[in-house]
Design a protein around this motif. Structure first.
Motif, PDB file in Angstrom:
ATOM      1  N   ASP A  14      39.485  18.608 -22.710  1.00 21.32           N
ATOM      2  CA  ASP A  14      38.585  19.468 -21.944  1.00 21.32           C
ATOM      3  C   ASP A  14      37.153  19.360 -22.458  1.00 21.32           C
ATOM      4  O   ASP A  14      36.202  19.310 -21.676  1.00 21.32           O
ATOM      5  N   ARG A  15      36.997  19.334 -23.778  1.00 18.63           N
ATOM      6  CA  ARG A  15      35.654  19.242 -24.366  1.00 18.63           C
ATOM      7  C   ARG A  15      34.968  17.941 -23.973  1.00 18.63           C
ATOM      8  O   ARG A  15      33.740  17.900 -23.829  1.00 18.63           O
ATOM      9  N   ASN A  16      35.734  16.890 -23.829  1.00 21.42           N
ATOM     10  CA  ASN A  16      35.161  15.580 -23.547  1.00 21.42           C
ATOM     11  C   ASN A  16      35.170  15.229 -22.060  1.00 21.42           C
ATOM     12  O   ASN A  16      34.879  14.081 -21.690  1.00 21.42           O
ATOM     13  N   GLY A  17      35.517  16.197 -21.231  1.00 22.52           N
ATOM     14  CA  GLY A  17      35.441  15.988 -19.793  1.00 22.52           C
ATOM     15  C   GLY A  17      36.471  15.012 -19.237  1.00 22.52           C
ATOM     16  O   GLY A  17      36.216  14.355 -18.219  1.00 22.52           O
ATOM     17  N   ILE A  18      37.594  14.893 -19.891  1.00 21.35           N
ATOM     18  CA  ILE A  18      38.646  13.993 -19.410  1.00 21.35           C
ATOM     19  C   ILE A  18      39.434  14.688 -18.304  1.00 21.35           C
ATOM     20  O   ILE A  18      40.073  15.722 -18.541  1.00 21.35           O
ATOM     21  N   GLN A  19      39.372  14.164 -17.115  1.00 22.89           N
ATOM     22  CA  GLN A  19      40.071  14.740 -15.951  1.00 22.89           C
ATOM     23  C   GLN A  19      41.395  13.997 -15.759  1.00 22.89           C
ATOM     24  O   GLN A  19      41.425  12.852 -15.336  1.00 22.89           O
ATOM     25  N   MET A  20      42.475  14.671 -16.102  1.00 21.69           N
ATOM     26  CA  MET A  20      43.799  14.061 -15.989  1.00 21.69           C
ATOM     27  C   MET A  20      44.823  15.189 -15.855  1.00 21.69           C
ATOM     28  O   MET A  20      44.700  16.206 -16.538  1.00 21.69           O
ATOM     29  N   PRO A  21      45.793  15.043 -14.988  1.00 19.70           N
ATOM     30  CA  PRO A  21      46.837  16.073 -14.889  1.00 19.70           C
ATOM     31  C   PRO A  21      47.461  16.332 -16.256  1.00 19.70           C
ATOM     32  O   PRO A  21      47.715  15.393 -17.031  1.00 19.70           O
ATOM     33  N   GLN A  77      41.958  10.378 -32.241  1.00 17.22           N
ATOM     34  CA  GLN A  77      41.992   8.937 -31.970  1.00 17.22           C
ATOM     35  C   GLN A  77      42.501   8.667 -30.555  1.00 17.22           C
ATOM     36  O   GLN A  77      42.017   7.747 -29.885  1.00 17.22           O
ATOM     37  N   PHE A  78      43.443   9.459 -30.096  1.00 20.65           N
ATOM     38  CA  PHE A  78      43.949   9.320 -28.734  1.00 20.65           C
ATOM     39  C   PHE A  78      42.844   9.619 -27.712  1.00 20.65           C
ATOM     40  O   PHE A  78      42.656   8.865 -26.747  1.00 20.65           O
ATOM     41  N   ILE A  79      42.112  10.691 -27.941  1.00 24.14           N
ATOM     42  CA  ILE A  79      41.001  11.044 -27.040  1.00 24.14           C
ATOM     43  C   ILE A  79      39.923   9.968 -27.072  1.00 24.14           C
ATOM     44  O   ILE A  79      39.371   9.567 -26.026  1.00 24.14           O
ATOM     45  N   ASP A  80      39.604   9.462 -28.259  1.00 20.88           N
ATOM     46  CA  ASP A  80      38.594   8.393 -28.371  1.00 20.88           C
ATOM     47  C   ASP A  80      39.046   7.153 -27.602  1.00 20.88           C
ATOM     48  O   ASP A  80      38.224   6.460 -26.990  1.00 20.88           O
ATOM     49  N   TYR A  81      40.356   6.882 -27.651  1.00 24.29           N
ATOM     50  CA  TYR A  81      40.884   5.735 -26.915  1.00 24.29           C
ATOM     51  C   TYR A  81      40.675   5.917 -25.412  1.00 24.29           C
ATOM     52  O   TYR A  81      40.241   5.000 -24.712  1.00 24.29           O
ATOM     53  N   LEU A  82      40.996   7.109 -24.919  1.00 24.43           N
ATOM     54  CA  LEU A  82      40.815   7.375 -23.493  1.00 24.43           C
ATOM     55  C   LEU A  82      39.348   7.237 -23.092  1.00 24.43           C
ATOM     56  O   LEU A  82      39.025   6.649 -22.056  1.00 24.43           O
ATOM     57  N   LEU A  83      38.458   7.774 -23.906  1.00 26.58           N
ATOM     58  CA  LEU A  83      37.032   7.707 -23.596  1.00 26.58           C
ATOM     59  C   LEU A  83      36.506   6.285 -23.634  1.00 26.58           C
ATOM     60  O   LEU A  83      35.516   5.957 -22.970  1.00 26.58           O
ATOM     61  N   GLN A 121      38.012   3.602 -22.612  1.00 28.83           N
ATOM     62  CA  GLN A 121      38.509   2.716 -21.560  1.00 28.83           C
ATOM     63  C   GLN A 121      37.450   2.501 -20.482  1.00 28.83           C
ATOM     64  O   GLN A 121      36.805   3.442 -20.019  1.00 28.83           O
ATOM     65  N   LYS A 122      37.252   1.263 -20.108  1.00 30.10           N
ATOM     66  CA  LYS A 122      36.255   0.944 -19.077  1.00 30.10           C
ATOM     67  C   LYS A 122      36.784   1.244 -17.679  1.00 30.10           C
ATOM     68  O   LYS A 122      36.027   1.566 -16.773  1.00 30.10           O
ATOM     69  N   LYS A 123      38.108   1.125 -17.519  1.00 26.92           N
ATOM     70  CA  LYS A 123      38.673   1.399 -16.206  1.00 26.92           C
ATOM     71  C   LYS A 123      38.845   2.896 -16.022  1.00 26.92           C
ATOM     72  O   LYS A 123      38.521   3.699 -16.896  1.00 26.92           O
ATOM     73  N   ASP A 124      39.337   3.289 -14.898  1.00 20.14           N
ATOM     74  CA  ASP A 124      39.492   4.703 -14.579  1.00 20.14           C
ATOM     75  C   ASP A 124      40.345   5.391 -15.639  1.00 20.14           C
ATOM     76  O   ASP A 124      41.368   4.880 -16.067  1.00 20.14           O
ATOM     77  N   ILE A 125      39.886   6.586 -16.057  1.00 17.38           N
ATOM     78  CA  ILE A 125      40.526   7.267 -17.174  1.00 17.38           C
ATOM     79  C   ILE A 125      41.986   7.600 -16.867  1.00 17.38           C
ATOM     80  O   ILE A 125      42.831   7.635 -17.739  1.00 17.38           O
ATOM     81  N   GLY A 126      42.278   7.783 -15.606  1.00 18.88           N
ATOM     82  CA  GLY A 126      43.658   8.119 -15.239  1.00 18.88           C
ATOM     83  C   GLY A 126      44.609   6.950 -15.405  1.00 18.88           C
ATOM     84  O   GLY A 126      45.821   7.144 -15.455  1.00 18.88           O
ATOM     85  N   ASP A 127      44.071   5.728 -15.493  1.00 16.21           N
ATOM     86  CA  ASP A 127      44.937   4.554 -15.654  1.00 16.21           C
ATOM     87  C   ASP A 127      45.032   4.124 -17.115  1.00 16.21           C
ATOM     88  O   ASP A 127      45.574   3.089 -17.425  1.00 16.21           O
ATOM     89  N   ALA A 128      44.423   4.938 -18.024  1.00 17.10           N
ATOM     90  CA  ALA A 128      44.388   4.547 -19.432  1.00 17.10           C
ATOM     91  C   ALA A 128      45.798   4.531 -20.010  1.00 17.10           C
ATOM     92  O   ALA A 128      46.675   5.275 -19.579  1.00 17.10           O
ATOM     93  N   ILE A 129      45.960   3.693 -21.010  1.00 10.30           N
ATOM     94  CA  ILE A 129      47.214   3.474 -21.734  1.00 10.30           C
ATOM     95  C   ILE A 129      48.239   2.801 -20.834  1.00 10.30           C
ATOM     96  O   ILE A 129      48.843   3.446 -20.003  1.00 10.30           O
TER      97      ILE A 129
END
Length: 437
Positions: free
Chosen positions: A389-396, A421-427, A429-437
């Protein structure tokens, strides 16, 4: 002409060559006895030095005034050190300081364009209103850099040496003086001259609120540190527990919170414990509160450095100064490693209990021990959710937790560090954040 030879307190500047050269030019630029080309060459050397200083320190505006202010805020003398953190002082030191500030005011008021016109050169006007391409400083944090530039402007507008002195006293009260005043954190370097305290110019800007959870351990650390910075009795602290639970980050955050109240931190490693007495002797009479920080502290059974530390904390003839505490982090509760084989050896030890006490006595000298335990699965997911939430990651939420669970299984298990580290990984990602990992 200002006569810097009549300075009493403000002498022996570390970066004083430009001052020496510029005051010589002020005295001789219109003297026909001296070769004008030589004076011009020296002037351009000074201009080069001022521009380089602006580049490394982020100065802008009147670079000559910035430089003079830089000398004043870094010069550790009887007046500046008396005023650091506590503000105005009484006594005969004040008229002595006033003498020096009158000379510096002359330096501030000197019209450098007279030199430019007499020598028929360009460049000085550039120094009087310099626009920096990069305001970031490699030496100071932005707040200090801005305050130095602001103080430079105030000094340039000061009506007299009394106002000049009030401005500098206010700076010393707010920030201190020299490297110990203008920097938050330091490391120790061993040189031929002995232990040197060296500023760390790039530190993590961690805040206690950034650390999700751990409210009870953080409260214990805050209470002890607040007592320390307010001059009340406080204890050395040992933060121990599972890896990645925020022990080191908590101490860094404490520094950032209480820096404005005069707290400073010196990082020391095991192999430097023999320099501890030298380090403490350099800081014991200053108006700051120092935490000597030891990260990931532990000892193997064959290592004897812990005996140096024991003597420094408590037990030597010289009492540890009231403005020094030791904060350490460790994954071990008892710091000195013990093995099952030690029990076998104690059978042959006539004084086995003494041997045990020798190994446990170091921990006993930390008055406050704070336990940081790894989070449960539920607590881990809460940390992930808050950081997302703090980093603005929009994901269900269901998807976020599923991916977080996959991540922690292969990246170190349940801990605050793993969550970050998980949040940093998501941030990252160059592609859409919802497709990360």
């Amino acid at each position: 002409m200002p006569n810097v030879n009549q300075l009493i307190l403000y002498k022996h500047f570390e970066d004083g060559q430009i001052l020496e050269d510029m005051t010589w030019i002020m005295d001789h630029y219109d003297n026909e006895y001296y070769n004008r080309e030589d004076i011009t060459a020296l002037l351009y050397d000074c201009i080069n030095g001022l521009v380089e200083l602006a580049g490394s320190h982020g100065f802008e505006g009147n670079l000559w005034h910035n430089y003079l202010t830089y000398l004043l805020v870094n010069n550790e003398n009887a007046f500046s050190m008396a005023c650091e953190i506590v503000g105005p002082v009484e006594g005969s030191i004040n008229p002595v300081a006033l003498n020096d500030f009158a000379i510096f005011k002359e330096l501030f008021d000197f019209d450098l364009t007279r030199i430019e016109k007499t020598l028929g050169v360009n460049g000085i006007s550039l120094l009087l209103d310099y626009q920096n391409v990069n305001e970031h400083s490699k030496t100071f944090n932005k707040r200090i850099r801005d305050r130095i530039c602001e103080t430079s402007r105030k000094l340039g507008e000061a009506e007299n040496e009394h106002v000049f002195m009030d401005i500098m006293t206010e700076f010393y009260k707010d920030f201190g003086v020299g490297k110990l005043g203008l920097h938050k954190a330091f490391r120790v370097e061993h040189t031929q001259e002995g232990a040197q305290i060296v500023p760390i110019t790039n530190i993590a800007h961690v805040k206690l609120d950034d650390l999700v959870g751990y409210e009870i351990p953080k409260k214990k650390l805050i209470d002890n540190t607040e007592a320390f910075v307010e001059g009340r009795p406080a204890n050395n602290c040992l933060l121990f527990g599972d890896a990645g639970t925020g022990k080191s980050s908590s101490i860094k955050a404490i520094l950032n919170r209480y820096y404005d109240q005069g707290l400073r931190m010196i990082e020391v490693y095991k192999h430097q414990f023999q320099d501890l007495n030298s380090v403490i002797s350099q800081i014991k009479n200053r108006n700051y509160r120092f935490i000597i920080y030891m990260d990931d502290l532990s000892f193997e059974e064959f290592e004897i450095e812990y005996k140096y530390l024991k003597a420094v904390i408590e037990g030597g003839l010289e009492r540890k100064p009231d403005n020094v505490l030791i904060y350490a982090t460790s994954n071990r509760r008892h710091l000195v490693r013990e093995k099952f084989s030690d029990k076998e050896e104690r059978r042959d030890d006539l004084h086995a209990s003494d041997t045990v006490q020798e190994k446990l006595s170091l921990v006993a000298r930390f008055g406050v021990s704070i336990f940081f335990v790894g989070p449960s699965k539920k607590e881990f997911m809460n940390i992930v959710k808050v950081l997302a939430d703090r980093n603005g990651i929009q994901m269900p939420e269901e998807e976020l937790f599923l991916k977080a669970n996959q991540w922690e299984l292969s990246h170190g298990g349940l801990s605050g560090r793993t969550a970050q580290q998980f949040i940093d990984y998501l941030l990252g990602q160059k592609k859409d954040i919802g497709d990360a990992i």
